[in-house]
Design a protein around this motif. Structure first.
Motif, PDB file in Angstrom:
ATOM      1  N   ILE A 157      40.713 -60.679 -16.389  1.00 49.56           N
ATOM      2  CA  ILE A 157      41.673 -61.587 -15.764  1.00 49.56           C
ATOM      3  C   ILE A 157      43.008 -60.870 -15.759  1.00 49.56           C
ATOM      4  O   ILE A 157      43.444 -60.360 -16.789  1.00 49.56           O
ATOM      5  N   PHE A 191      41.787 -70.240 -18.890  1.00 50.58           N
ATOM      6  CA  PHE A 191      40.565 -69.504 -18.568  1.00 50.58           C
ATOM      7  C   PHE A 191      39.598 -69.485 -19.742  1.00 50.58           C
ATOM      8  O   PHE A 191      38.375 -69.524 -19.563  1.00 50.58           O
ATOM      9  N   LYS A 223      34.735 -70.042 -10.313  1.00 50.28           N
ATOM     10  CA  LYS A 223      35.711 -68.962 -10.433  1.00 50.28           C
ATOM     11  C   LYS A 223      36.936 -69.244  -9.573  1.00 50.28           C
ATOM     12  O   LYS A 223      38.067 -69.257 -10.049  1.00 50.28           O
ATOM     13  N   VAL A 265      40.768 -70.305 -10.763  1.00 47.83           N
ATOM     14  CA  VAL A 265      41.957 -69.519 -10.424  1.00 47.83           C
ATOM     15  C   VAL A 265      42.963 -70.403  -9.691  1.00 47.83           C
ATOM     16  O   VAL A 265      44.174 -70.342  -9.938  1.00 47.83           O
ATOM     17  N   ALA A 308      40.923 -63.082 -11.054  1.00 51.38           N
ATOM     18  CA  ALA A 308      39.802 -63.232 -11.984  1.00 51.38           C
ATOM     19  C   ALA A 308      38.606 -62.512 -11.368  1.00 51.38           C
ATOM     20  O   ALA A 308      37.990 -63.025 -10.432  1.00 51.38           O
TER      21      ALA A 308
END
Lengths: 181, 241
Positions: B3, B23, B90, B94, B113
């Motif tokens: 990340i 995250f 994902k 983000v 990411a």
């Protein structure tokens, strides 16, 4: 049936014309030959595009930072050899752009062997002809195709596929915890 | 998965901590590699529906909606029967992380990411963020440079670790194309449509072409790229020498 044959003839003629005249719809491609291996075993996620020998890792370094601030270290890509695309067709399969062949979207894939056009594969077939004629408001759309070309450029970030599963490594999680102390 | 976050003009540790912390939370909930993640427990049948957390419910709902929107090509059940929503999580994560930073009044930043990127505002040089598309055939190079501000960029592909993506309609491996990059108004949208479009194989780029507000760049196994008609406006042109 006749219409189909006519269409086929038109498309084949067109494809042949394009192939031989290097016109835009089916581009002469500086080719990656059929033997190109996709390097799927590469584990290196941390240095996507840098060749600067003594530089810090580039923007996509993993999160293990005590200092999580990431600087913009430009990613410089090594200069590639020039691609040749002087209209010489190397053997391989080439995908032409989508062409509205009057009946709808058609994608044509041509196969070159021994420098000659040996096969044409239709990857998507024309729409049903009768409906297309009725609703033929569809504008011709051509999607441009090109050979990929390595870029020599500085970038901030790189977009690429990673694991399709969303998974942090265990060590990454631990590093994050450490950074919090 | 790495990340990376850059916020222009700040060293404020708390901002980074908040996003990294988010995250980590997402990972602990949605990682199929973690035995005790909520998704793993779900897959083992240990959760009743009334035990689902809010975020799991939301992700499942979004996956359902995306599956309908994409005519079934977005599918979170893999051929082994495991539910894995990472093709949506994902980008969704983000995007949420970007909202955290925007909520903190940051205007110029990016979050990356694993190659899914939301880029806001301008970079340090006060120009849009320069995003390279990784060469799927030579991973140490890039094949395109994009200028991005206020958009999301996602790339689906199969060139990492010999991964496979399946066409959910027939469970055949997608092998004709190796990379599909989608640019959308945010990374949540770009990611879910990149995931679905990749499962369509070569037709994927046509799907993106027909999707209003999205542009795409698809690379096939021979190194031939096809792009949508509006893609060019994001491409940064520069002198190669």
């Amino acid at each position: 049936m006749n219409k189909f044959l006519l269409t086929t003839a038109i498309i084949i003629t067109f494809a042949f014309y394009a192939v031989n005249n290097k016109s835009l719809e089916i581009e002469p491609i500086a080719i990656v030959s059929g033997s190109t291996e996709i390097n799927s075993s590469k584990e290196d996620e941390n240095a996507p595009s840098t060749t600067k020998p003594n530089n810090n890792p580039v923007a996509t370094k993993p999160v293990s930072a005590v200092n999580p601030v990431v600087k913009t270290n430009p990613v410089v890509v090594q200069e590639p050899p020039k691609t040749t695309s002087k209209g010489l067709y190397k053997d391989g399969q080439y995908t032409g752009t989508y062409v509205d062949a009057y009946y709808g979207f058609v994608q044509v894939q041509v196969v070159i062997e021994g420098g000659k056009l040996t096969d044409i594969i239709f990857l998507s077939y024309p729409n049903d002809r009768s409906t297309s004629r009725e609703i033929n408001a569809r504008a011709t759309v051509k999607l441009r195709a090109e050979a990929i070309q390595i870029q020599k450029a500085s970038v901030d970030i790189v977009s690429g596929a990673t694991e399709t599963s969303f998974a942090f490594r265990e060590s990454l999680g631990a590093a994050l915890n450490q950074a919090k102390i | 998965m790495p990340i990376t976050i850059e916020i222009v003009g700040t060293n404020e540790k708390s901002a980074f901590d908040k996003v990294f912390g988010y995250f980590q939370y997402i990972d602990e909930k949605f990682s199929t590699y973690k035995v005790n993640s909520e998704i793993s427990r779900y897959n083992r049948g240990e959760l009743k529906e009334d035990q689902f957390t809010q975020d799991l419910k939301e992700v499942f709902n979004l996956c359902d909606e995306t599956k309908k929107l994409t005519n079934g090509y977005f599918e979170i059940r893999n051929p082994q029967g495991i539910i894995d929503p990472s093709g949506l999580v994902k980008g969704w994560a983000v995007n949420n992380a970007a909202k955290i930073l925007m909520g903190l009044e940051y205007k110029n930043f990016y979050i990356d990411a694993g190659g899914d990127i939301q880029a806001e505002g301008l970079n340090e040089k006060r120009v849009p963020w320069q995003i390279g598309i990784r060469n799927p055939i030579d991973l140490n190079s890039i094949i395109k440079v994009l200028s991005i501000s206020g958009m999301g960029v996602a790339t689906s592909g199969t060139y990492i670790r010999g991964e496979h993506i399946y066409n959910p309609k027939n469970y055949q491996k997608i092998s004709e194309i190796v990379s599909l990059t989608v640019i959308g108004k945010n990374i949540y949208e770009a990611d879910r449509f990149a995931t679905a479009a990749f499962a369509m194989g070569k037709e994927g780029i046509v799907y993106i072409e027909n999707l209003k507000g999205f542009e795409g760049y698809m690379v096939d196994k021979n190194g031939l790229a096809v792009m949508t008609t509006g893609f060019e406006k994001y491409v940064h042109h520069y002198k190669n020498r």
